[in-house]
Motif scaffolding. Sequence first.
Motif, PDB file in Angstrom:
ATOM      1  N   ASN A  64      31.426   7.483  28.319  1.00 32.71           N
ATOM      2  CA  ASN A  64      32.653   8.280  28.292  1.00 32.71           C
ATOM      3  C   ASN A  64      32.373   9.713  27.879  1.00 32.71           C
ATOM      4  O   ASN A  64      32.938  10.656  28.445  1.00 32.71           O
ATOM      5  CB  ASN A  64      33.669   7.641  27.347  1.00 32.71           C
ATOM      6  CG  ASN A  64      34.579   6.647  28.035  1.00 32.71           C
ATOM      7  OD1 ASN A  64      35.667   6.988  28.482  1.00 32.71           O
ATOM      8  ND2 ASN A  64      34.130   5.403  28.129  1.00 32.71           N
ATOM      9  N   ARG A  65      31.496   9.888  26.901  1.00 35.12           N
ATOM     10  CA  ARG A  65      31.178  11.239  26.442  1.00 35.12           C
ATOM     11  C   ARG A  65      30.393  12.016  27.513  1.00 35.12           C
ATOM     12  O   ARG A  65      30.565  13.227  27.669  1.00 35.12           O
ATOM     13  CB  ARG A  65      30.389  11.178  25.131  1.00 35.12           C
ATOM     14  CG  ARG A  65      31.150  10.560  23.988  1.00 35.12           C
ATOM     15  CD  ARG A  65      32.455  11.297  23.735  1.00 35.12           C
ATOM     16  NE  ARG A  65      32.224  12.673  23.295  1.00 35.12           N
ATOM     17  CZ  ARG A  65      33.039  13.689  23.516  1.00 35.12           C
ATOM     18  NH1 ARG A  65      34.161  13.496  24.205  1.00 35.12           N
ATOM     19  NH2 ARG A  65      32.756  14.893  23.066  1.00 35.12           N
ATOM     20  N   ILE A  66      29.537  11.304  28.247  1.00 34.80           N
ATOM     21  CA  ILE A  66      28.795  11.952  29.329  1.00 34.80           C
ATOM     22  C   ILE A  66      29.759  12.472  30.394  1.00 34.80           C
ATOM     23  O   ILE A  66      29.669  13.626  30.831  1.00 34.80           O
ATOM     24  CB  ILE A  66      27.777  10.974  29.952  1.00 34.80           C
ATOM     25  CG1 ILE A  66      26.623  10.725  28.982  1.00 34.80           C
ATOM     26  CG2 ILE A  66      27.239  11.530  31.275  1.00 34.80           C
ATOM     27  CD1 ILE A  66      25.690   9.611  29.412  1.00 34.80           C
ATOM     28  N   TYR A  67      30.696  11.627  30.808  1.00 33.52           N
ATOM     29  CA  TYR A  67      31.654  12.055  31.820  1.00 33.52           C
ATOM     30  C   TYR A  67      32.566  13.162  31.293  1.00 33.52           C
ATOM     31  O   TYR A  67      32.983  14.046  32.051  1.00 33.52           O
ATOM     32  CB  TYR A  67      32.473  10.873  32.326  1.00 33.52           C
ATOM     33  CG  TYR A  67      31.698   9.997  33.289  1.00 33.52           C
ATOM     34  CD1 TYR A  67      31.240  10.511  34.497  1.00 33.52           C
ATOM     35  CD2 TYR A  67      31.424   8.667  33.001  1.00 33.52           C
ATOM     36  CE1 TYR A  67      30.524   9.727  35.386  1.00 33.52           C
ATOM     37  CE2 TYR A  67      30.705   7.870  33.890  1.00 33.52           C
ATOM     38  CZ  TYR A  67      30.257   8.418  35.077  1.00 33.52           C
ATOM     39  OH  TYR A  67      29.535   7.638  35.962  1.00 33.52           O
ATOM     40  N   ALA A  68      32.877  13.126  30.001  1.00 35.70           N
ATOM     41  CA  ALA A  68      33.669  14.208  29.414  1.00 35.70           C
ATOM     42  C   ALA A  68      32.916  15.526  29.519  1.00 35.70           C
ATOM     43  O   ALA A  68      33.501  16.574  29.846  1.00 35.70           O
ATOM     44  CB  ALA A  68      33.993  13.891  27.957  1.00 35.70           C
ATOM     45  N   GLY A  69      31.613  15.491  29.253  1.00 38.08           N
ATOM     46  CA  GLY A  69      30.797  16.693  29.372  1.00 38.08           C
ATOM     47  C   GLY A  69      30.718  17.195  30.799  1.00 38.08           C
ATOM     48  O   GLY A  69      30.788  18.405  31.059  1.00 38.08           O
ATOM     49  N   GLN A  70      30.583  16.273  31.742  1.00 31.88           N
ATOM     50  CA  GLN A  70      30.533  16.666  33.146  1.00 31.88           C
ATOM     51  C   GLN A  70      31.852  17.298  33.593  1.00 31.88           C
ATOM     52  O   GLN A  70      31.854  18.295  34.317  1.00 31.88           O
ATOM     53  CB  GLN A  70      30.212  15.447  34.019  1.00 31.88           C
ATOM     54  CG  GLN A  70      28.795  14.925  33.848  1.00 31.88           C
ATOM     55  CD  GLN A  70      28.498  13.745  34.751  1.00 31.88           C
ATOM     56  OE1 GLN A  70      29.392  13.199  35.393  1.00 31.88           O
ATOM     57  NE2 GLN A  70      27.244  13.338  34.799  1.00 31.88           N
ATOM     58  N   MET A  71      32.950  16.699  33.151  1.00 33.10           N
ATOM     59  CA  MET A  71      34.259  17.234  33.538  1.00 33.10           C
ATOM     60  C   MET A  71      34.506  18.600  32.917  1.00 33.10           C
ATOM     61  O   MET A  71      35.184  19.446  33.512  1.00 33.10           O
ATOM     62  CB  MET A  71      35.367  16.253  33.141  1.00 33.10           C
ATOM     63  CG  MET A  71      35.462  15.028  34.033  1.00 33.10           C
ATOM     64  SD  MET A  71      35.851  15.434  35.758  1.00 33.10           S
ATOM     65  CE  MET A  71      37.560  15.984  35.590  1.00 33.10           C
ATOM     66  N   ALA A  72      33.978  18.842  31.735  1.00 29.62           N
ATOM     67  CA  ALA A  72      34.152  20.143  31.091  1.00 29.62           C
ATOM     68  C   ALA A  72      33.527  21.254  31.926  1.00 29.62           C
ATOM     69  O   ALA A  72      34.002  22.398  31.923  1.00 29.62           O
ATOM     70  CB  ALA A  72      33.540  20.126  29.689  1.00 29.62           C
ATOM     71  N   VAL A  73      32.470  20.920  32.655  1.00 31.52           N
ATOM     72  CA  VAL A  73      31.770  21.914  33.469  1.00 31.52           C
ATOM     73  C   VAL A  73      32.239  21.898  34.921  1.00 31.52           C
ATOM     74  O   VAL A  73      32.436  22.947  35.541  1.00 31.52           O
ATOM     75  CB  VAL A  73      30.244  21.673  33.409  1.00 31.52           C
ATOM     76  CG1 VAL A  73      29.509  22.654  34.320  1.00 31.52           C
ATOM     77  CG2 VAL A  73      29.742  21.797  31.979  1.00 31.52           C
ATOM     78  N   LEU A  74      32.439  20.702  35.474  1.00 34.36           N
ATOM     79  CA  LEU A  74      32.695  20.567  36.909  1.00 34.36           C
ATOM     80  C   LEU A  74      34.098  20.065  37.248  1.00 34.36           C
ATOM     81  O   LEU A  74      34.394  19.811  38.413  1.00 34.36           O
ATOM     82  CB  LEU A  74      31.665  19.604  37.531  1.00 34.36           C
ATOM     83  CG  LEU A  74      30.197  20.027  37.428  1.00 34.36           C
ATOM     84  CD1 LEU A  74      29.297  18.903  37.919  1.00 34.36           C
ATOM     85  CD2 LEU A  74      29.939  21.308  38.226  1.00 34.36           C
ATOM     86  N   GLY A  75      34.940  19.948  36.245  1.00 33.95           N
ATOM     87  CA  GLY A  75      36.254  19.354  36.452  1.00 33.95           C
ATOM     88  C   GLY A  75      37.103  20.055  37.503  1.00 33.95           C
ATOM     89  O   GLY A  75      37.922  19.419  38.170  1.00 33.95           O
TER      90      GLY A  75
END
Length: 217
Positions: A64-75
Amino acid sequence: MSCARALAACCLWRLRTGALQPLSAYGRRISVRFCSSGMTLDNINREAVDRIIRVDHAGEYGANRIYAGQMAVLGRTSIGPVIQKMWDQEKDHLKKFNELMVAFRVRPTVLMPFWNVVGFALGAGTALLGKEGAMACTVAVEESIAHHYNNQIRTLMEKEPEKYEELLQVIKKFRDEELEHHDIGLEHDAELAPAYVVLKSVIQAGCKVAIYLSERL
């Protein structure tokens, strides 16, 4: 008797009788009825189940934290909806393991604050390489998790599988969804990421360390 002790006693009674589903700490019914196959606090291998639930909870939290990080950049990019869809499934996985932690009174790993930071940093860091980097991270992590779930399935199949039938169903379902995420990553150019082979190997080595530590600490 305090409210907390009364709730714990009620939950234990429900688990032992199998008449009703166990309750979470918030009083909600848990959807998986482990008692239907005889899986209670009294007749399971507590050490094995504790390790499985603890490490899987940590793994889903990290995902979940990995996807949160990805969304912060690529959301807000074209790949954002794809990442969001996978993240939504990971949220469901984490919710289920949160419920199992309560039902079987398993403590979380002491490394949760560490995985919080490392997971987000890994997601955001690989996303900064572009969508290919984010998808490479997804492939590496989801492949590691699927392999880990397969090991757990083999372990439970060797320990009276009928007793752990529902837990096996949960793990198999989540394993299949992780493999779907793995395939999505490949479909979205994961292998075009800079130094893909090296990046994948490093991430998977980190996953092995995380699994080992989260099972034990």
